[in-house]
Design a protein around this motif. Sequence first.
Motif, PDB file in Angstrom:
ATOM      1  N   GLY A 158      -2.286   5.148   2.163  1.00 31.69           N
ATOM      2  CA  GLY A 158      -3.204   4.093   1.753  1.00 31.69           C
ATOM      3  C   GLY A 158      -3.438   3.048   2.825  1.00 31.69           C
ATOM      4  O   GLY A 158      -2.497   2.522   3.411  1.00 31.69           O
ATOM      5  N   ILE A 185      -1.324  -8.839   2.034  1.00 33.04           N
ATOM      6  CA  ILE A 185      -1.127  -7.387   2.142  1.00 33.04           C
ATOM      7  C   ILE A 185      -0.545  -7.117   3.527  1.00 33.04           C
ATOM      8  O   ILE A 185      -1.267  -7.065   4.519  1.00 33.04           O
ATOM      9  N   ASN A 230      -7.766  -0.233   0.624  1.00 30.17           N
ATOM     10  CA  ASN A 230      -7.726   0.330  -0.733  1.00 30.17           C
ATOM     11  C   ASN A 230      -7.651  -0.765  -1.790  1.00 30.17           C
ATOM     12  O   ASN A 230      -8.015  -0.561  -2.940  1.00 30.17           O
ATOM     13  N   PHE A 231      -7.145  -1.928  -1.384  1.00 29.12           N
ATOM     14  CA  PHE A 231      -6.974  -3.042  -2.317  1.00 29.12           C
ATOM     15  C   PHE A 231      -8.036  -4.123  -2.127  1.00 29.12           C
ATOM     16  O   PHE A 231      -7.843  -5.259  -2.568  1.00 29.12           O
ATOM     17  N   LEU A 287      -4.965  -0.786   3.922  1.00 22.74           N
ATOM     18  CA  LEU A 287      -5.032  -2.096   3.279  1.00 22.74           C
ATOM     19  C   LEU A 287      -6.329  -2.231   2.485  1.00 22.74           C
ATOM     20  O   LEU A 287      -6.364  -2.849   1.418  1.00 22.74           O
ATOM     21  N   HIS A 301       0.831  -1.209   0.000  1.00 18.05           N
ATOM     22  CA  HIS A 301       0.000   0.000   0.000  1.00 18.05           C
ATOM     23  C   HIS A 301       0.867   1.260   0.000  1.00 18.05           C
ATOM     24  O   HIS A 301       2.076   1.215   0.231  1.00 18.05           O
TER      25      HIS A 301
END
Length: 254
Positions: free
Chosen positions: A30, A51, A34-35, A32, A26
């Motif tokens: 950002g 992640i 965000n993904f 985690l 990230h």
Amino acid sequence: MTEFLKKEDKFTFAEAGEGKTIVVLHGLMGALSNFDATFNYFSKKGYKVFIPELPLYSLPLLATNVKNLAKFLHEFIEYKNLKDVILLGNSLGGHIALYYIKHYPQDVGGLVLTGSSGLYENSMGNNYPRRGDKEFVRTKTKEVFFDDSIATEELVDQVYEVINDRNTLVRTLAIAKSAVRHNMAKDLPKMTQPTCLIWGKQDTVTPPEVAEDFQKLLPDAELFWIDNCGHAAMMETPEEFNTILENWLTKRNL
């Protein structure tokens, strides 16, 4: 994402799926989450996706830099005994991936960069973040996206919380300065891993010419554009991002 979070030794990370390993990195602001879309999609497509939570705000101040974040990633990869990983990084996460490959190329079988720093970025423009100025934070957060409705009040609050705390603000600035110092231009021609560049055409943080420079300097890079998209394609256009990435992984037999 929270149901996939684990804590082992000094590491906190999300993990799901089985198969070839993708490690997602990230960015500076950002989370985690965000993904989320990428994590959920590829963990059901024959990949084991990790992640790790990067220690952006917990390292000693003098050690808060790209080099030590890459070292932390190496410790995580060694701890989990991961081999031939695909590194996927957005913004600062992409920069950490590049620095990692410079020092531990044997660990990495493929690279995916989206809105990556490492050559140039315009994260704060000519301004430093101002504590207590929520309107400044809101404006800067919206500028990350083509569709500024993605910058929800919840997201603005997350960024504001980082900037309004002296400890996290000082570390944010330290990492940003470290990113400028660790320019990767001279190192990229030695990185032979197959690389997928996925870039928003309207990215104002790492503009399109940055993606073109990455493509020129990396020996085996393919560049894919997403229109009407800013700096965080995996958040703003997750379906298109995932389709491009899946097709590329299939084509490259990764």
